[in-house]
Design a protein around this motif. Structure first.
Motif, PDB file in Angstrom:
ATOM      1  N   ALA A 113       9.087   5.351  -9.373  1.00  0.00           N
ATOM      2  CA  ALA A 113       9.828   5.462 -10.635  1.00  0.00           C
ATOM      3  C   ALA A 113      11.333   5.407 -10.432  1.00  0.00           C
ATOM      4  N   LYS A 114      11.827   6.164  -9.467  1.00  0.00           N
ATOM      5  CA  LYS A 114      13.282   6.255  -9.292  1.00  0.00           C
ATOM      6  C   LYS A 114      13.795   5.264  -8.261  1.00  0.00           C
ATOM      7  N   GLY A 115      12.985   5.019  -7.225  1.00  0.00           N
ATOM      8  CA  GLY A 115      13.423   4.089  -6.191  1.00  0.00           C
ATOM      9  C   GLY A 115      13.180   2.640  -6.583  1.00  0.00           C
ATOM     10  N   ARG A 116      12.420   2.465  -7.680  1.00  0.00           N
ATOM     11  CA  ARG A 116      12.115   1.123  -8.183  1.00  0.00           C
ATOM     12  C   ARG A 116      11.573   0.201  -7.092  1.00  0.00           C
ATOM     13  N   ILE A 117      10.628   0.730  -6.326  1.00  0.00           N
ATOM     14  CA  ILE A 117       9.945  -0.093  -5.335  1.00  0.00           C
ATOM     15  C   ILE A 117       8.539  -0.347  -5.891  1.00  0.00           C
ATOM     16  N   THR A 118       7.987  -1.511  -5.598  1.00  0.00           N
ATOM     17  CA  THR A 118       6.661  -1.850  -6.101  1.00  0.00           C
ATOM     18  C   THR A 118       5.624  -0.829  -5.645  1.00  0.00           C
ATOM     19  N   ASP A 119       4.703  -0.500  -6.537  1.00  0.00           N
ATOM     20  CA  ASP A 119       3.663   0.499  -6.258  1.00  0.00           C
ATOM     21  C   ASP A 119       2.915   0.193  -4.968  1.00  0.00           C
ATOM     22  N   PHE A 120       2.586  -1.076  -4.831  1.00  0.00           N
ATOM     23  CA  PHE A 120       1.814  -1.562  -3.698  1.00  0.00           C
ATOM     24  C   PHE A 120       2.496  -1.201  -2.377  1.00  0.00           C
ATOM     25  N   ILE A 121       3.807  -1.467  -2.309  1.00  0.00           N
ATOM     26  CA  ILE A 121       4.549  -1.236  -1.064  1.00  0.00           C
ATOM     27  C   ILE A 121       4.720   0.258  -0.805  1.00  0.00           C
ATOM     28  N   VAL A 122       5.086   0.997  -1.855  1.00  0.00           N
ATOM     29  CA  VAL A 122       5.301   2.437  -1.693  1.00  0.00           C
ATOM     30  C   VAL A 122       4.042   3.103  -1.147  1.00  0.00           C
ATOM     31  N   THR A 123       2.896   2.812  -1.793  1.00  0.00           N
ATOM     32  CA  THR A 123       1.697   3.543  -1.403  1.00  0.00           C
ATOM     33  C   THR A 123       1.115   3.014  -0.094  1.00  0.00           C
ATOM     34  N   LEU A 124       1.438   1.761   0.234  1.00  0.00           N
ATOM     35  CA  LEU A 124       1.062   1.262   1.563  1.00  0.00           C
ATOM     36  C   LEU A 124       1.842   2.036   2.623  1.00  0.00           C
ATOM     37  N   GLY A 125       3.114   2.294   2.326  1.00  0.00           N
ATOM     38  CA  GLY A 125       3.951   3.082   3.238  1.00  0.00           C
ATOM     39  C   GLY A 125       3.441   4.499   3.378  1.00  0.00           C
ATOM     40  N   THR A 126       3.165   5.163   2.246  1.00  0.00           N
ATOM     41  CA  THR A 126       2.731   6.559   2.330  1.00  0.00           C
ATOM     42  C   THR A 126       1.321   6.660   2.895  1.00  0.00           C
ATOM     43  N   LEU A 127       0.522   5.602   2.755  1.00  0.00           N
ATOM     44  CA  LEU A 127      -0.783   5.579   3.424  1.00  0.00           C
ATOM     45  C   LEU A 127      -0.579   5.813   4.914  1.00  0.00           C
ATOM     46  N   SER A 128       0.371   5.052   5.483  1.00  0.00           N
ATOM     47  CA  SER A 128       0.636   5.136   6.912  1.00  0.00           C
ATOM     48  C   SER A 128       1.264   6.480   7.269  1.00  0.00           C
ATOM     49  N   VAL A 129       2.198   6.927   6.419  1.00  0.00           N
ATOM     50  CA  VAL A 129       2.870   8.207   6.670  1.00  0.00           C
ATOM     51  C   VAL A 129       1.857   9.348   6.662  1.00  0.00           C
ATOM     52  N   ALA A 130       0.992   9.375   5.634  1.00  0.00           N
ATOM     53  CA  ALA A 130       0.056  10.489   5.505  1.00  0.00           C
ATOM     54  C   ALA A 130      -0.953  10.494   6.635  1.00  0.00           C
ATOM     55  N   SER A 131      -1.473   9.300   7.002  1.00  0.00           N
ATOM     56  CA  SER A 131      -2.479   9.325   8.070  1.00  0.00           C
ATOM     57  C   SER A 131      -1.815   9.612   9.420  1.00  0.00           C
ATOM     58  N   GLY A 132      -0.561   9.156   9.569  1.00  0.00           N
ATOM     59  CA  GLY A 132       0.181   9.485  10.789  1.00  0.00           C
ATOM     60  C   GLY A 132       0.415  10.982  10.897  1.00  0.00           C
ATOM     61  N   LEU A 133       0.868  11.584   9.787  1.00  0.00           N
ATOM     62  CA  LEU A 133       1.105  13.028   9.771  1.00  0.00           C
ATOM     63  C   LEU A 133      -0.165  13.793  10.094  1.00  0.00           C
ATOM     64  N   ALA A 134      -1.281  13.309   9.534  1.00  0.00           N
ATOM     65  CA  ALA A 134      -2.560  13.983   9.771  1.00  0.00           C
ATOM     66  C   ALA A 134      -2.888  13.980  11.266  1.00  0.00           C
ATOM     67  N   LEU A 135      -2.620  12.847  11.928  1.00  0.00           N
ATOM     68  CA  LEU A 135      -2.885  12.753  13.366  1.00  0.00           C
ATOM     69  C   LEU A 135      -1.938  13.643  14.166  1.00  0.00           C
TER      70      LEU A 135
END
Lengths: 326, 252
Positions: free
Chosen positions: A129-151
């Protein structure tokens, strides 16, 4: 003369029959038709399929996917997509395990799971919403961040969670409805009420249907976006609790099947991928269909390797059909 | 310039606005009379839309004042303007296709009931009120339960106008309300605009269609290159004169 005025004729019996013949009707009801069709096929092929015990296990097995699918539906209805939903759930699972290993009680561990998942959800929403980045890219990024953090947080090791309460929770229920399914059903009912009976729901449909029109009436589409991703995050936390209860451990697994199936269930459920049109009931039927598919193939001793293949074929067929939606 | 005898609803005094080095508006002064249809004409880029955006709260003038009903106003957002009673019908037919007519009419103004922060939509009340709004306008608005996607361009515009005219708005701004419509639909929407005036709304009409301006308006203001160059009572002017004022072949 009456180009403006004439109301559309009401549907009569003949109109309904005509509906059944049109491909659009089939497209709109793809999930429920598919569910009934698959059930008939599996019932005829396996004597176990249509027993109370098997139905119970299907409903319990579907509950995690249903909860994730509800969150995914909110996001897709607002014209977004949450690719991080399964990874967010995994992070919630790890947060649960870490809190539990530190000696926190069940309730605190559950809250830890929901809090960790919510953080990813809020982050998704704010970036979109605020960073105005496409949903697809944002959540692809956080997918990696969240699974990385989990590891990182779990050091790649599972934590076993031996709690009598959790085992009781996931193995008991009312009639053929196991507790996990009751939780999922409650989530679904609340989601339906929020979508169709509140201002927020209407504004969500408006945001997904036409962002410009929504903004012209003064709706803050940024707030709606943050809200839907937060809801998706919170529900990923709820799903994490159900997953821990089912597995009896907190594992940093990738859970990619859940991501694919949550998107697939939403598509099967007739929700427009460009937002603004759809329901909660449809995606839930979609989630049940995918679970029945897996269950039936297992009953028929089809190798597990074929399951993703079958899911993929079903989803692509559903997407093809959805092109014919009115 | 010709002044009007009736009271003004909007008074624009020496308003200027520049975007960087582009002077979009330069010392624009004009008035809109209450209960009249005022037309704003000018070539593309003359500043019509910018002026309208100032009145409806989207832009803020850098100098000069805008008065609404006699009092100077400083709208910070379109919501402020809407609360004061200024509604805009957008050029691009700003309706949500997949919502019903009544949902669009009440979008972001939903009626709710409930206790405290837990509030639910009062769908019945909204449908009934939408029915009343639609039948009050009397002109060709479809059943309120149908989805907007199923409506023709004219029906959509009727719904947009209905939304703007409802909710006790005092001034309705219309930006090219018939640009996307066919001949018959244009005639019906024009009838709707006249009915708005007869019901006591003031209307600000932006149009490129001179015959439409001559048919509908009571007063015409002409803009050129960011300035308001002339104002005429519609009854005292001709389409030819307006064209020459727009192109600049005639001054004042």
């Amino acid at each position: 003369m009456n180009s403006l005025g004439s109301p559309r004729p009401r549907k009569d019996a003949a109109g309904w029959q005509q509906d059944v013949k049109s491909i659009g009707w089939w497209a709109e009801h793809a999930a429920i038709i598919g569910l009934i069709g698959l059930s008939i096929v599996f019932t005829s092929l396996s004597p176990v399929f249509l027993t109370a015990g098997n139905i119970q296990s299907i409903l319990v097995a579907a509950s995690i996917l249903i909860v994730l699918t509800v969150g995914q539906s909110f996001v897709i209805l607002s014209d977004g997509i949450d690719l991080s939903v399964a990874a967010t759930m995994t992070l919630g699972v790890i947060a649960f395990g870490m809190a539990y290993a530190q000696g926190a009680g069940l309730l605190v561990s559950m809250l830890a799971a929901i809090a960790a998942s919510s953080v990813i959800g809020i982050l998704n929403g704010v970036l979109v919403a605020k960073g105005r980045i496409t949903d697809f890219i944002v959540t692809l990024g956080t997918l990696s961040v969240a699974s990385g953090l989990a590891l990182v947080l779990s050091d790649g090791k599972p934590i076993s969670i031996t709690s009598i309460e959790l085992i009781n929770f996931s193995t008991h229920g009312v009639l053929i409805f196991g507790n996990p399914f009751i939780v999922a059903a409650a989530v679904a009912i609340i989601a339906h009420v929020v979508l169709f009976r509140t201002r927020f729901g209407t504004h969500l449909f408006a945001t997904g249907g036409s962002k410009e029109a929504a903004q012209a009436t003064g709706i803050s589409t940024a707030r709606i976006k943050i809200a839907v991703y937060t809801i998706s995050g919170v529900l990923a936390g709820v799903a994490a609790i159900l997953l821990v209860a089912r597995v009896g451990a907190s594992e940093p697994a990738a859970n990619t099947t859940f991501l694919l199936n949550s998107v697939a269930a939403v598509v099967l459920g007739g929700v427009s991928l460009t937002g603004g049109r759809g329901s909660i009931f449809g995606p839930i039927v979609g989630a049940l269909l995918l679970t029945v598919l897996t269950n039936g193939l297992t009953l028929m001793n089809v190798s597990q390797f074929y399951q993703p293949l079958a899911v993929g074929v079903v989803v692509i067929l559903a997407a093809l059909l959805s092109r014919f939606q009115k | 310039m010709t002044t009007t005898a009736t009271t003004s609803i909007v008074d624009v005094q020496d308003v200027s606005l520049a975007f960087g080095s582009v002077k979009a508006l330069q010392d624009v002064s004009l008035t809109l009379a209450a209960g009249e249809i005022t037309a704003l004409v000018g070539d593309n880029g003359a500043g019509k839309s910018t002026l309208v955006r100032c009145i409806s709260g989207i832009h803020k003038p850098q100098s000069g004042t805008i008065s609404f009903e006699g009092k100077p106003v400083h709208f910070r957002s379109p919501e402020d303007a809407r609360e004061a009673g200024i509604e805009t019908v957008h050029q691009n037919l700003a309706l949500v296709d997949d919502l019903t007519v009544w949902q669009n009419l009440f979008l972001n103004r939903e009626i709710t009931r409930g206790i405290g922060p837990i509030r639910f939509l009062d769908r019945k009340a909204m449908k009934e009120a939408a029915d009343r709004m639609v039948s009050n306008l009397a002109v060709n608005v479809p059943a309120v339960k149908s989805k907007v996607r199923r409506l023709s361009g004219g029906q959509r515009q009727a719904v947009s106008i209905c939304r703007a005219a409802g909710f006790s708005s005092k001034l309705v701004i219309m930006d090219e309300p018939t640009a996307a419509l066919g001949v018959q639909e244009t005639a019906k929407v024009e009838a709707l605009i006249l009915k708005l005036r007869d019901d006591g709304h003031s209307v600000l009409l932006i149009s490129h269609n001179f015959s439409q301006v001559m048919r509908l308006s009571d007063q015409v203001w002409v803009m050129r290159a960011g300035r308001c160059v002339a104002g005429r009572r519609t009854i005292e002017t001709t389409g030819d004169e307006i064209v020459s004022l727009i192109t600049g072949s005639r001054e004042k």
